[in-house]
Design a protein around this motif. Sequence first.
Motif, PDB file in Angstrom:
ATOM      1  N   MET A   1       1.007  -1.204  -0.022  1.00  0.00           N
ATOM      2  CA  MET A   1      -0.058  -0.048   0.099  1.00  0.00           C
ATOM      3  C   MET A   1       0.869   1.267   0.106  1.00  0.00           C
ATOM      4  N   SER A   2       0.431   1.967  -0.930  1.00  0.00           N
ATOM      5  CA  SER A   2       1.241   3.345  -0.934  1.00  0.00           C
ATOM      6  C   SER A   2       1.052   4.286   0.370  1.00  0.00           C
ATOM      7  N   LEU A   3       1.887   5.190   0.448  1.00  0.00           N
ATOM      8  CA  LEU A   3       1.630   6.470   1.325  1.00  0.00           C
ATOM      9  C   LEU A   3       0.390   7.336   1.229  1.00  0.00           C
ATOM     10  N   LEU A   4       0.189   7.581   0.071  1.00  0.00           N
ATOM     11  CA  LEU A   4      -0.961   8.315  -0.160  1.00  0.00           C
ATOM     12  C   LEU A   4      -2.148   7.639  -0.067  1.00  0.00           C
ATOM     13  N   VAL A   5      -2.472   6.369  -0.258  1.00  0.00           N
ATOM     14  CA  VAL A   5      -3.704   5.519   0.186  1.00  0.00           C
ATOM     15  C   VAL A   5      -3.801   5.583   1.521  1.00  0.00           C
ATOM     16  N   ILE A   6      -2.612   5.297   2.304  1.00  0.00           N
ATOM     17  CA  ILE A   6      -2.898   5.425   3.869  1.00  0.00           C
ATOM     18  C   ILE A   6      -3.371   6.807   4.079  1.00  0.00           C
ATOM     19  N   PHE A   7      -2.348   7.827   3.795  1.00  0.00           N
ATOM     20  CA  PHE A   7      -2.893   9.179   4.227  1.00  0.00           C
ATOM     21  C   PHE A   7      -4.552   9.489   3.765  1.00  0.00           C
ATOM     22  N   ARG A   8      -5.012   8.843   2.647  1.00  0.00           N
ATOM     23  CA  ARG A   8      -6.530   9.237   2.389  1.00  0.00           C
ATOM     24  C   ARG A   8      -7.201   8.611   3.098  1.00  0.00           C
ATOM     25  N   SER A   9      -6.899   7.376   3.477  1.00  0.00           N
ATOM     26  CA  SER A   9      -7.754   6.545   4.416  1.00  0.00           C
ATOM     27  C   SER A   9      -7.713   7.156   5.723  1.00  0.00           C
ATOM     28  N   ILE A  10      -6.763   7.708   6.419  1.00  0.00           N
ATOM     29  CA  ILE A  10      -6.613   8.321   7.631  1.00  0.00           C
ATOM     30  C   ILE A  10      -7.635   9.865   7.641  1.00  0.00           C
ATOM     31  N   LEU A  11      -7.540  10.452   6.555  1.00  0.00           N
ATOM     32  CA  LEU A  11      -8.424  11.515   6.395  1.00  0.00           C
ATOM     33  C   LEU A  11      -9.893  11.224   6.283  1.00  0.00           C
ATOM     34  N   LEU A  12     -10.129  10.026   5.454  1.00  0.00           N
ATOM     35  CA  LEU A  12     -11.706   9.461   5.543  1.00  0.00           C
ATOM     36  C   LEU A  12     -11.962   9.260   6.930  1.00  0.00           C
ATOM     37  N   ILE A  13     -10.926   8.466   7.633  1.00  0.00           N
ATOM     38  CA  ILE A  13     -11.669   8.458   9.056  1.00  0.00           C
ATOM     39  C   ILE A  13     -11.619   9.254   9.964  1.00  0.00           C
ATOM     40  N   LEU A  14     -10.878  10.369   9.754  1.00  0.00           N
ATOM     41  CA  LEU A  14     -10.889  11.485  10.540  1.00  0.00           C
ATOM     42  C   LEU A  14     -12.383  12.406  10.319  1.00  0.00           C
ATOM     43  N   LEU A  15     -12.636  12.266   8.998  1.00  0.00           N
ATOM     44  CA  LEU A  15     -13.799  13.120   8.629  1.00  0.00           C
ATOM     45  C   LEU A  15     -14.932  12.460   9.133  1.00  0.00           C
ATOM     46  N   ILE A  16     -15.028  10.916   9.295  1.00  0.00           N
ATOM     47  CA  ILE A  16     -16.055  10.223   9.696  1.00  0.00           C
ATOM     48  C   ILE A  16     -16.153  10.565  11.042  1.00  0.00           C
ATOM     49  N   VAL A  17     -15.142  10.830  11.940  1.00  0.00           N
ATOM     50  CA  VAL A  17     -15.122  10.630  13.361  1.00  0.00           C
ATOM     51  C   VAL A  17     -15.598  12.346  13.744  1.00  0.00           C
ATOM     52  N   CYS A  18     -15.329  13.289  12.979  1.00  0.00           N
ATOM     53  CA  CYS A  18     -15.651  14.625  13.087  1.00  0.00           C
ATOM     54  C   CYS A  18     -17.146  14.775  12.922  1.00  0.00           C
ATOM     55  N   ALA A  19     -17.698  14.009  11.730  1.00  0.00           N
ATOM     56  CA  ALA A  19     -18.919  14.181  11.777  1.00  0.00           C
ATOM     57  C   ALA A  19     -19.841  13.378  12.631  1.00  0.00           C
ATOM     58  N   ILE A  20     -19.472  12.507  13.063  1.00  0.00           N
ATOM     59  CA  ILE A  20     -20.105  12.047  14.245  1.00  0.00           C
ATOM     60  C   ILE A  20     -19.876  12.888  15.597  1.00  0.00           C
ATOM     61  N   ALA A  21     -18.696  13.071  15.780  1.00  0.00           N
ATOM     62  CA  ALA A  21     -18.558  14.045  17.051  1.00  0.00           C
ATOM     63  C   ALA A  21     -19.257  15.211  17.109  1.00  0.00           C
ATOM     64  N   VAL A  22     -19.341  15.987  16.001  1.00  0.00           N
ATOM     65  CA  VAL A  22     -20.085  17.204  15.887  1.00  0.00           C
ATOM     66  C   VAL A  22     -21.590  17.023  16.472  1.00  0.00           C
ATOM     67  N   ASN A  23     -21.971  15.763  15.994  1.00  0.00           N
ATOM     68  CA  ASN A  23     -23.311  15.701  16.497  1.00  0.00           C
ATOM     69  C   ASN A  23     -23.712  15.107  17.815  1.00  0.00           C
ATOM     70  N   LEU A  24     -22.557  14.735  18.593  1.00  0.00           N
ATOM     71  CA  LEU A  24     -22.792  13.877  19.823  1.00  0.00           C
ATOM     72  C   LEU A  24     -22.622  14.847  20.834  1.00  0.00           C
ATOM     73  N   THR A  25     -21.531  15.882  20.508  1.00  0.00           N
ATOM     74  CA  THR A  25     -21.145  16.674  21.622  1.00  0.00           C
ATOM     75  C   THR A  25     -22.165  17.867  22.078  1.00  0.00           C
ATOM     76  N   LYS A  26     -22.278  17.869  23.330  1.00  0.00           N
ATOM     77  CA  LYS A  26     -23.278  18.975  24.110  1.00  0.00           C
ATOM     78  C   LYS A  26     -22.768  20.479  24.149  1.00  0.00           C
ATOM     79  N   ASP A  27     -21.637  20.513  24.129  1.00  0.00           N
ATOM     80  CA  ASP A  27     -20.869  21.986  24.299  1.00  0.00           C
ATOM     81  C   ASP A  27     -21.015  22.476  23.049  1.00  0.00           C
ATOM     82  N   LEU A  28     -21.407  23.767  22.700  1.00  0.00           N
ATOM     83  CA  LEU A  28     -21.503  24.343  21.591  1.00  0.00           C
ATOM     84  C   LEU A  28     -20.317  24.529  20.903  1.00  0.00           C
ATOM     85  N   LEU A  29     -19.436  25.544  21.734  1.00  0.00           N
ATOM     86  CA  LEU A  29     -18.195  25.837  21.352  1.00  0.00           C
ATOM     87  C   LEU A  29     -17.261  24.566  20.948  1.00  0.00           C
TER      88      LEU A  29
END
Length: 87
Positions: A1-29
């Motif tokens: 696996m190339s480094l670019l594929v790993i970097f894209r996969s990490i970004l995709l996982i971070l994107l999903i984590v951010c999308a879920i976290a923004v919906n689950l957090t109670k603090d508006l800031l």
Amino acid sequence: MSLLVIFRSILLILLIVCAIAVNLTKDLLRAVIIFMSYSSIMCLIWILMESPDLAITEAAVGAGISGTLFLVTLKKLRAEDHTEENE
């Protein structure tokens, strides 16, 4: 696996984590900061997909203008809550 594929996969996982976290957090800031992080990650993904026009738009509108408007609104809401408590 190339480094670019790993970097894209990490970004995709971070994107999903951010999308879920923004919906689950109670603090508006925290939600606003996570939303701005989501926009920044999305900007990087657009760059990797060789769409610089979309990346610039995402950075300007998503993280820039929207984030600033959310922060100003949050400041005004907290100021209103503070004045209501003092009355």
